[in-house]
Design a protein around this motif. Structure first.
Motif, PDB file in Angstrom:
ATOM      1  N   PRO A  86      35.381  50.133  42.732  1.00 26.95           N
ATOM      2  CA  PRO A  86      35.111  48.544  42.857  1.00 26.95           C
ATOM      3  C   PRO A  86      35.892  47.824  42.066  1.00 26.95           C
ATOM      4  O   PRO A  86      36.360  46.764  41.855  1.00 26.95           O
ATOM      5  CB  PRO A  86      33.892  48.400  43.251  1.00 26.95           C
TER       6      PRO A  86
ATOM      7  N   MET B  82      37.572  48.319  38.899  1.00 28.99           N
ATOM      8  CA  MET B  82      39.203  48.871  39.157  1.00 28.99           C
ATOM      9  C   MET B  82      39.874  47.672  39.959  1.00 28.99           C
ATOM     10  O   MET B  82      41.190  48.191  39.485  1.00 28.99           O
ATOM     11  CB  MET B  82      39.220  50.181  38.452  1.00 28.99           C
ATOM     12  N   ALA B  83      39.483  48.412  41.091  1.00 32.17           N
ATOM     13  CA  ALA B  83      40.754  47.379  42.445  1.00 32.17           C
ATOM     14  C   ALA B  83      40.629  46.010  42.228  1.00 32.17           C
ATOM     15  O   ALA B  83      41.391  45.490  41.965  1.00 32.17           O
ATOM     16  CB  ALA B  83      39.398  47.959  43.497  1.00 32.17           C
ATOM     17  N   VAL B  84      39.787  45.897  41.474  1.00 34.93           N
ATOM     18  CA  VAL B  84      39.687  43.805  41.339  1.00 34.93           C
ATOM     19  C   VAL B  84      39.915  43.125  40.124  1.00 34.93           C
ATOM     20  O   VAL B  84      40.133  41.826  40.310  1.00 34.93           O
ATOM     21  CB  VAL B  84      38.511  42.807  41.909  1.00 34.93           C
ATOM     22  N   THR B  85      39.811  44.391  38.763  1.00 43.62           N
ATOM     23  CA  THR B  85      39.955  43.534  37.641  1.00 43.62           C
ATOM     24  C   THR B  85      41.382  43.213  36.793  1.00 43.62           C
ATOM     25  O   THR B  85      42.090  44.565  37.280  1.00 43.62           O
ATOM     26  CB  THR B  85      39.061  44.122  36.464  1.00 43.62           C
ATOM     27  N   PRO B  86      41.608  42.372  36.431  1.00 46.73           N
ATOM     28  CA  PRO B  86      42.131  41.389  35.725  1.00 46.73           C
ATOM     29  C   PRO B  86      43.110  42.666  34.975  1.00 46.73           C
ATOM     30  O   PRO B  86      42.301  42.878  34.081  1.00 46.73           O
ATOM     31  CB  PRO B  86      42.636  40.267  35.617  1.00 46.73           C
TER      32      PRO B  86
END
Lengths: 223, 223
Positions: free
Chosen positions: B116, B118-122
DNA sequence: ACCTGAACACCGTTCAAGT
DNA sequence: ACCTGAACACCGTTCAAGT
């Protein structure tokens, strides 16, 4: 398990001992948890918040569920209940599978906190989840898919849908390389050329089309 | 950022004030966090445990990172550093993409808690992550992929790899319907016919083959 | 059986005080 | 600047006491 009733917000109980009739039910707890998750996001679902919404002390919840994980499992089954499997047996399998994948992704887009739960939770005692898999599996079997491949097809599409659901949570600037842009010209070019709009959906639809095309080939020419 | 050194376990400091030379570095914190995550799993990574391993009080960490989320971001960049992008520019794009997807899935299989994240971090201030995307994006561009499709291809493959990484965490009996078996004959049949062994890998390889075949078609006949 | 309220062992994080 | 130690507001969960 009947339809989950909308959660009321009863006034706090004042009595000290056992109520004359039970205040809580598993279905009520589940419905309140779904509502909380939808209104306040994943960090908003705490046992304390759940209890407050139900007008009860936090410890009262433990007469009905063993752990918070139990609550998440029940919520997940309620979410899966809303996933559309109606295409199987009615439409060509590719179309039914595509509609299922879209509905699956959309459901977990609304509940990203449940993605890791879904990937790991056994289906037993999750009746709507089992019913969903039954429709999908029997649909693929009827369409001519060999039994030994069916579950792998289901899992592959599911993995893609869950990963894509997480991707919907990404901020719009996730791929902005900032100071690192000079070291990443190809990446920068590709991002600049990516059409604006619902980028997560565009990536999902591209992948879904490719995945389904590949599966169609595979079914035609078995290895 | 150089190679992350193995985390030592220094004896606790005894002095009261500022040390003559700093005890902590961001890289050291990251390395200790990776080790903790690998040894103890995702619940094992707490600020207290991290501090103990580094021989320091928990509050000392906050001189180097603002939040625990910061630590997770740094760990994620370290994990991405280990993903294999070496095929791009050397092998046909399908093979390079397949090797990347496999390596990606394997890396996050070891660190499911980071999925989760990885999917969301700039990506800004995550140099190894940007370097990874640069190799993949420029590889696809050189192979003839239209710039406006490249990022969507990358995201689609990534979503599939991340979802598949989560699937590796599923217990072997996840699809055992228990009491509900009589209501799910097709599901039960499909599960019984699924070959034993590394079922998560089988589903991943099936989906990857389909996805790549579909992408190949798409590149040949653009819409 | 099913609730309340106090308690427990944690969690991430803040902050004054030390050098 | 960079550490310690005390403190804060939470968290999930347990349990005796009440009816």
């Amino acid at each position: 398990m009947g339809p989950v009733p909308a959660a009321a917000s009863p006034a706090p109980r004042r009595g000290r001992g056992r109520p004359s009739s039970p205040v809580l039910t598993t279905d009520g707890i589940t419905a309140a948890a779904v509502a909380l998750l939808e209104e306040r996001g994943q960090d908003g679902l705490t046992m304390a918040a759940l209890a407050r919404r139900l007008g009860v002390a936090p410890s009262a919840l433990y007469n009905h569920v063993a752990t918070k994980q139990d609550v998440l499992r029940a919520v997940q089954d309620a979410v899966n209940r809303g996933i559309d499997c109606s295409g199987f047996g009615r439409l060509p399998w590719e179309e039914a599978l595509a509609a299922w994948a879209r509905s699956y992704r959309d459901a977990y887009e609304r509940h990203p906190a449940l993605v890791p739960v879904m990937a790991v939770t056994p289906v037993r005692s999750a009746p709507h989840t089992v019913a969903m898999y039954e429709r999908v599996s029997s649909g693929l079997l009827s369409a001519g898919w060999p039994a030994h491949l069916v579950t792998n097809v289901v899992v592959a599409v599911e993995s893609f849908a869950l990963g894509s659901a997480l991707d919907t949570q990404a901020p719009a600037d996730i791929f902005d390389p900032g100071d690192l842009a000079p070291s990443a010209p190809g990446f920068t070019t590709a991002n600049a050329a990516r059409p604006a709009g619902d980028t997560a959906r565009a990536a999902f639809e591209l992948g879904l089309a490719a995945l389904l095309a590949g599966l169609r080939d595979l079914l035609r020419s078995p290895s």
